[in-house]
Scaffold this motif. Structure first.
Motif, PDB file in Angstrom:
ATOM      1  N   THR A 261       9.958  19.396 -17.317  1.00  0.00           N
ATOM      2  CA  THR A 261       8.987  20.035 -18.200  1.00  0.00           C
ATOM      3  C   THR A 261       8.522  19.071 -19.283  1.00  0.00           C
ATOM      4  OG1 THR A 261       9.973  22.196 -17.827  1.00  0.00           O
ATOM      5  CG2 THR A 261       8.604  21.966 -19.774  1.00  0.00           C
ATOM      6  N   LEU A 262       9.455  18.331 -19.857  1.00  0.00           N
ATOM      7  CA  LEU A 262       9.094  17.414 -20.941  1.00  0.00           C
ATOM      8  C   LEU A 262       8.125  16.333 -20.458  1.00  0.00           C
ATOM      9  CD1 LEU A 262      12.534  16.950 -22.741  1.00  0.00           C
ATOM     10  CD2 LEU A 262      10.606  18.348 -23.446  1.00  0.00           C
TER      11      LEU A 262
ATOM     12  N   LEU B   1      14.435  21.000 -17.408  1.00  0.00           N
ATOM     13  CA  LEU B   1      13.962  20.718 -18.764  1.00  0.00           C
ATOM     14  C   LEU B   1      13.334  19.336 -18.834  1.00  0.00           C
ATOM     15  CD1 LEU B   1      13.669  21.372 -21.731  1.00  0.00           C
ATOM     16  CD2 LEU B   1      15.987  20.528 -22.104  1.00  0.00           C
TER      17      LEU B   1
ATOM     18  N   ALA C  22       9.346  24.671 -22.552  1.00  0.00           N
ATOM     19  CA  ALA C  22      10.486  23.777 -22.763  1.00  0.00           C
ATOM     20  C   ALA C  22      11.535  24.431 -23.658  1.00  0.00           C
ATOM     21  CB  ALA C  22      10.019  22.462 -23.371  1.00  0.00           C
TER      22      ALA C  22
END
Length: 232
Positions: free
Chosen positions: A7-8, A4, A156
């Protein structure tokens, strides 16, 4: 760094995202937006939602909601997931009402709502009898406002839901979803695969699949069922 967080970092630099759990105040805005975009606004469980915000505005969301008991009778090797046995599978299809057709199949019509209520009532009755069984789950209502797309926001949201699921000690293999064939590749990149055999479609999704195929048929699209792939 977890998936995560990675991805951010790939999100558009101008987009600073904040994630939160869904709340009652999200119910009407989410349902309205989904209906306008020909997505099913019913069966929304706001406590199952993950909501993405940018600059204090709600820009995307998705939910991972329980479908019902997972276990089938071990003697019925070809029973659909979520059924209690072959007899239950036959009864499910025998009880399936004729889905609404034409414009009556759109999610906000009275005909569609009545069809969905019948499915939900049948699901609740079955679930009450199997409350302690392992659960199946549905990834649903994944949506990002058009002006915020192509920045990794949807991915996300999904990854955040999957990580929350895994943190509870649950398996990705128990998660199913419905999507258009044109977007199946996107979900494959997030760890899902297409379900090719009708008997592998969970019995609790039978009504939703039938209604969804009527709606997608109106726009010349194909609806597919996908399932999470367990990673080791």
């Amino acid at each position: 760094m977890n998936t995560l967080a990675a991805t951010l970092l790939l999100l558009h630099p101008a987009q600073c995202l904040r994630f939160r759990r869904g709340s009652f105040g999200d119910l009407v805005p989410i349902a309205t937006t989904m209906a306008k975009n020909l997505m099913n606004p019913l069966s929304i469980k706001v406590d199952c939602f993950e909501v993405a915000e940018s600059e204090g505005q709600r820009i995307g969301w998705g939910q991972l909601r329980p479908l019902g008991p997972a276990a089938a009778d071990p003697d019925d090797f070809d029973a659909a997931p979520g059924s209690r046995g072959a007899d239950d599978v036959d009864a499910a299809w025998d009880a399936l009402p004729d889905p609404p057709t034409g414009f009556a199949s759109l999610p906000w019509t009275d005909e569609y709502k009545a069809f969905a209520r019948g499915a939900d009532e049948r699901r609740r009755g079955r679930d009450a009898a199997s409350a302690d069984a392992p659960q199946l789950w549905e990834l649903a209502s994944v949506f990002v406002l058009e002006e915020h797309r192509h920045r990794g926001t949807g991915a996300a949201i999904v990854r955040r839901l999957l990580e929350r699921h895994a943190a509870r000690g649950l398996s990705a293999a128990d998660i199913y979803l419905l999507t258009l064939a044109s977007t199946a590749g996107w979900y494959e990149g997030l760890g899902f695969e297409q379900v090719s055999e009708p008997r592998d479609v969970p019995e609790p999704m039978a009504f939703e699949v039938a209604a969804g195929r009527v709606v997608t048929g109106l726009i010349g699209a194909e609806l597919v069922v996908m399932r999470g792939v367990e990673t080791t």
